[in-house]
Scaffold this motif. Structure first.
Motif, mmCIF file in Angstrom:
data_model
loop_
_atom_site.group_PDB
_atom_site.id
_atom_site.type_symbol
_atom_site.label_atom_id
_atom_site.label_comp_id
_atom_site.label_asym_id
_atom_site.label_seq_id
_atom_site.Cartn_x
_atom_site.Cartn_y
_atom_site.Cartn_z
ATOM 1 N N GLU A 65 8.305 -107.618 2.048
ATOM 2 C CA GLU A 65 7.631 -106.749 1.086
ATOM 3 C C GLU A 65 8.219 -105.348 1.223
ATOM 4 O OE1 GLU A 65 5.279 -107.484 -1.206
ATOM 5 O OE2 GLU A 65 5.426 -109.598 -0.657
ATOM 6 N N ALA A 66 8.182 -104.581 0.150
ATOM 7 C CA ALA A 66 8.777 -103.234 0.151
ATOM 8 C C ALA A 66 8.196 -102.357 1.255
ATOM 9 C CB ALA A 66 8.594 -102.571 -1.209
ATOM 10 N N ALA A 68 6.783 -103.265 4.111
ATOM 11 C CA ALA A 68 7.219 -103.753 5.423
ATOM 12 C C ALA A 68 8.682 -103.395 5.666
ATOM 13 C CB ALA A 68 7.016 -105.264 5.516
ATOM 14 N N LEU A 69 9.485 -103.492 4.632
ATOM 15 C CA LEU A 69 10.901 -103.149 4.766
ATOM 16 C C LEU A 69 11.074 -101.667 5.059
ATOM 17 C CD1 LEU A 69 13.861 -103.904 4.695
ATOM 18 C CD2 LEU A 69 13.791 -103.654 2.192
ATOM 19 N N SER A 70 10.325 -100.816 4.382
ATOM 20 C CA SER A 70 10.457 -99.376 4.628
ATOM 21 C C SER A 70 10.032 -99.031 6.052
ATOM 22 C CB SER A 70 9.670 -98.556 3.603
ATOM 23 O OG SER A 70 8.289 -98.784 3.738
ATOM 24 N N VAL A 71 8.956 -99.649 6.539
ATOM 25 C CA VAL A 71 8.511 -99.414 7.920
ATOM 26 C C VAL A 71 9.595 -99.875 8.898
ATOM 27 C CG1 VAL A 71 6.847 -100.178 9.672
ATOM 28 C CG2 VAL A 71 6.046 -99.432 7.424
ATOM 29 N N LEU A 72 10.213 -101.016 8.622
ATOM 30 C CA LEU A 72 11.264 -101.553 9.484
ATOM 31 C C LEU A 72 12.495 -100.649 9.496
ATOM 32 C CD1 LEU A 72 11.868 -103.930 11.339
ATOM 33 C CD2 LEU A 72 12.767 -105.149 9.336
ATOM 34 N N ILE A 73 12.851 -100.122 8.344
ATOM 35 C CA ILE A 73 14.003 -99.208 8.272
ATOM 36 C C ILE A 73 13.727 -97.953 9.099
ATOM 37 C CG2 ILE A 73 15.324 -97.679 6.749
ATOM 38 C CD1 ILE A 73 15.038 -99.888 4.581
ATOM 39 N N VAL A 74 12.554 -97.378 8.947
ATOM 40 C CA VAL A 74 12.221 -96.156 9.691
ATOM 41 C C VAL A 74 12.194 -96.435 11.196
ATOM 42 C CG1 VAL A 74 10.404 -94.444 10.127
ATOM 43 C CG2 VAL A 74 11.032 -95.037 7.778
ATOM 44 N N ALA A 75 11.594 -97.528 11.607
ATOM 45 C CA ALA A 75 11.528 -97.867 13.037
ATOM 46 C C ALA A 75 12.925 -98.097 13.609
ATOM 47 C CB ALA A 75 10.659 -99.100 13.242
ATOM 48 N N THR A 76 13.767 -98.761 12.845
ATOM 49 C CA THR A 76 15.133 -99.023 13.305
ATOM 50 C C THR A 76 15.936 -97.723 13.371
ATOM 51 O OG1 THR A 76 14.974 -101.229 12.315
ATOM 52 C CG2 THR A 76 17.175 -100.465 12.925
#
Length: 115
Positions: A65-66, A68-76
Motif C-alpha cells: 500500500e502507498a 506502507a511503502l512511504s514508511v518503508l522508504i523513510v525507514a530505509t
C-alpha cells in the motif's frame, strides 16, 4: 630559535595539515551508504552528508500500500543515513582522534553511531 628555522617548521606543519585535510576530504567523498529494507522491496543510497542519492524499488514494492511503502522508504533512508554517519565518524576519527573536534562532528548523530 632561529627565525628561519621557526618559519621552516611552521611551513612544514602547515603542509602536513593541508595534506591531512586533502586526505580527509578524499576519504569523505568515498563515504556514503546503501540500506535495503528487511524484505528487499526498497534500497536507498545516501552520500556522506546523508543526502539522498538513489532510491530503488523492486517489483515487490508494488504490492505494498502507498502508506506502507512511504514508511518503508523513510525507514530505509534513515538506516542508510545512520550507516553513512557511522562511516563518516570512523573516517574522521582517524584524522582527528578522539576529542572535541570529533565530538562536534558527531554530536547530532544517534548514540549507536558515536564510539
Amino acid at each position: 630559535m632561529d627565525p628561519a628555522q621557526w618559519l621552516a617548521d611552521y611551513r612544514e606543519r602547515l603542509e602536513r595539515a593541508a595534506h591531512g585535510a586533502r586526505a580527509a576530504s578524499a576519504s569523505l567523498r568515498e563515504v556514503g551508504a546503501t540500506a535495503t529494507s528487511p524484505r528487499g522491496e526498497v534500497s536507498v543510497t545516501v552520500n556522506a552528508g546523508g543526502l539522498l542519492d538513489d532510491v530503488t524499488l523492486t517489483p515487490a514494492a508494488r504490492r505494498l500500500e502507498a502508506d506502507a511503502l512511504s514508511v518503508l522508504i523513510v525507514a530505509t533512508a534513515r538506516e542508510a543515513q545512520r550507516l553513512a554517519g557511522a562511516r563518516m565518524a570512523e573516517v574522521m576519527s582517524g584524522y582527528l582522534g578522539e576529542g572535541e573536534a570529533l565530538e562536534r562532528i558527531t554530536e547530532h548523530q544517534p548514540a549507536e553511531v558515536v564510539r
